[in-house]
Structures are given as C-alpha cells and as structure tokens.
Scaffold this motif. Structure first.
Motif, PDB file in Angstrom:
ATOM      1  N   VAL A 274      -0.038 -40.702  10.343  1.00  0.00           N
ATOM      2  CA  VAL A 274       0.336 -40.341  11.704  1.00  0.00           C
ATOM      3  C   VAL A 274       0.107 -41.554  12.600  1.00  0.00           C
ATOM      4  CG1 VAL A 274      -0.184 -38.878  13.677  1.00  0.00           C
ATOM      5  CG2 VAL A 274      -0.234 -37.909  11.366  1.00  0.00           C
TER       6      VAL A 274
ATOM      7  N   ARG B 149       3.884 -37.801  10.090  1.00  0.00           N
ATOM      8  CA  ARG B 149       3.782 -36.433   9.585  1.00  0.00           C
ATOM      9  C   ARG B 149       4.289 -35.422  10.618  1.00  0.00           C
ATOM     10  NH1 ARG B 149      -1.736 -33.911   6.924  1.00  0.00           N
ATOM     11  NH2 ARG B 149      -1.154 -31.725   7.071  1.00  0.00           N
TER      12      ARG B 149
ATOM     13  N   SER C 221       2.434 -29.490  12.588  1.00  0.00           N
ATOM     14  CA  SER C 221       1.572 -29.034  11.501  1.00  0.00           C
ATOM     15  C   SER C 221       0.092 -29.315  11.747  1.00  0.00           C
ATOM     16  CB  SER C 221       1.983 -29.693  10.179  1.00  0.00           C
ATOM     17  OG  SER C 221       1.738 -31.088  10.201  1.00  0.00           O
ATOM     18  N   TYR C 222      -0.255 -29.931  12.862  1.00  0.00           N
ATOM     19  CA  TYR C 222      -1.663 -30.267  13.077  1.00  0.00           C
ATOM     20  C   TYR C 222      -2.055 -30.135  14.548  1.00  0.00           C
ATOM     21  CZ  TYR C 222       0.609 -34.811  13.913  1.00  0.00           C
ATOM     22  OH  TYR C 222       1.445 -35.818  14.347  1.00  0.00           O
TER      23      TYR C 222
ATOM     24  N   TRP D  21      -1.958 -26.371  16.713  1.00  0.00           N
ATOM     25  CA  TRP D  21      -0.638 -26.854  16.297  1.00  0.00           C
ATOM     26  C   TRP D  21       0.483 -26.144  17.034  1.00  0.00           C
ATOM     27  CZ3 TRP D  21       2.856 -23.403  14.362  1.00  0.00           C
ATOM     28  CH2 TRP D  21       2.349 -22.170  13.953  1.00  0.00           C
TER      29      TRP D  21
ATOM     30  N   ALA E 182      -5.410 -36.876  16.216  1.00  0.00           N
ATOM     31  CA  ALA E 182      -4.783 -35.825  15.410  1.00  0.00           C
ATOM     32  C   ALA E 182      -5.777 -35.286  14.397  1.00  0.00           C
ATOM     33  CB  ALA E 182      -3.552 -36.383  14.698  1.00  0.00           C
TER      34      ALA E 182
ATOM     35  N   THR F  36      -5.550 -33.591  11.116  1.00  0.00           N
ATOM     36  CA  THR F  36      -4.613 -33.221  10.067  1.00  0.00           C
ATOM     37  C   THR F  36      -5.255 -32.650   8.820  1.00  0.00           C
ATOM     38  OG1 THR F  36      -4.557 -35.379   8.950  1.00  0.00           O
ATOM     39  CG2 THR F  36      -3.099 -35.098  10.852  1.00  0.00           C
TER      40      THR F  36
END
Length: 119
Positions: free
Chosen positions: A2, A27, A31-32, A53, A98, A100
């Motif tokens: 990312v 990414r 999703s995060y 997210w 982030a 993740t």
C-alpha cells in the motif's frame, strides 16, 4: 503493498479549519481500515482518529473529539481528516496509516504533512 500520500497541510490561525487528504494505491482500498496520527516536536506520535473499511465506526482521541471528523471515499481511494476549531496544540506532522493485517496494527504509513496552528 500500500502506498499512502498525504496532502492538505499548511499554516492556519487558531480557530480555523483544514482538511487533510490521504490518497492510497496498491491493495484494494476498501479492504482495510485507516487511521490518522500526529507527532509534535519533541513528542511521541499519537493516535488521532480511525475509520473502518466501510466508513463506519469512526473513533477519535479525546483531544480532538467534536472538532475533527474522519471520513473515506472508497471510490476515490482517499481518507480525509476535517479539522475544525484548530488550536496551537494541534500543531504537528500528521500521518495517515493503513491497517491491513490485524486490528489496531498499522503496517503502512504515509510521509506526513505539516499542520501549523498559530495563536
């Protein structure tokens, strides 16, 4: 992987407003979770705000609650930090991060953007 790039920092008078942006790439953004942190000169980095997210469940440090708002746009792959009623003690380098891999573990960080609030 990312990549995160912050923007929107600057110099503002006390009581003013700024909006920080953090553009993400790599990414799938949706999703995060994402967070904002800050580090003032001579101080440790501290948590400011975070968002899930989906954009739900935002939460804030007590020091910014009611003044700052975190939000995200999963189409633009960007997270924002709207900062109102700024105080001199908000002066810091602001970083987006982030999350993740695991809850509360931020594994990617931006380079930071300077926010300076004059009295």
């Amino acid at each position: 992987q990312v990549q995160l790039v912050e923007s929107g920092g600057g110099l503002v008078q006390a009581g003013g407003s700024l909006r920080l942006s953090c553009a993400a790439s790599g990414r799938t953004f949706s999703s995060y979770a994402m967070g904002w942190f800050r580090q003032a000169p001579g101080k440790e980095r501290e948590f400011v705000a975070a968002i899930s997210w989906s954009g739900g469940n935002p939460y804030y440090a007590d020091s910014v609650k009611g003044r700052f708002t975190i939000s995200r746009d999963n189409v633009k792959n960007t997270v924002y930090l709207q900062m109102n009623s700024l105080k001199p003690e908000d002066t810091a380098v602001y970083y987006c991060a982030a999350q993740t891999l695991a809850p509360s573990e931020y594994d990617y960080w931006g380079q930071g953007t300077q926010v300076t609030v004059s009295s």
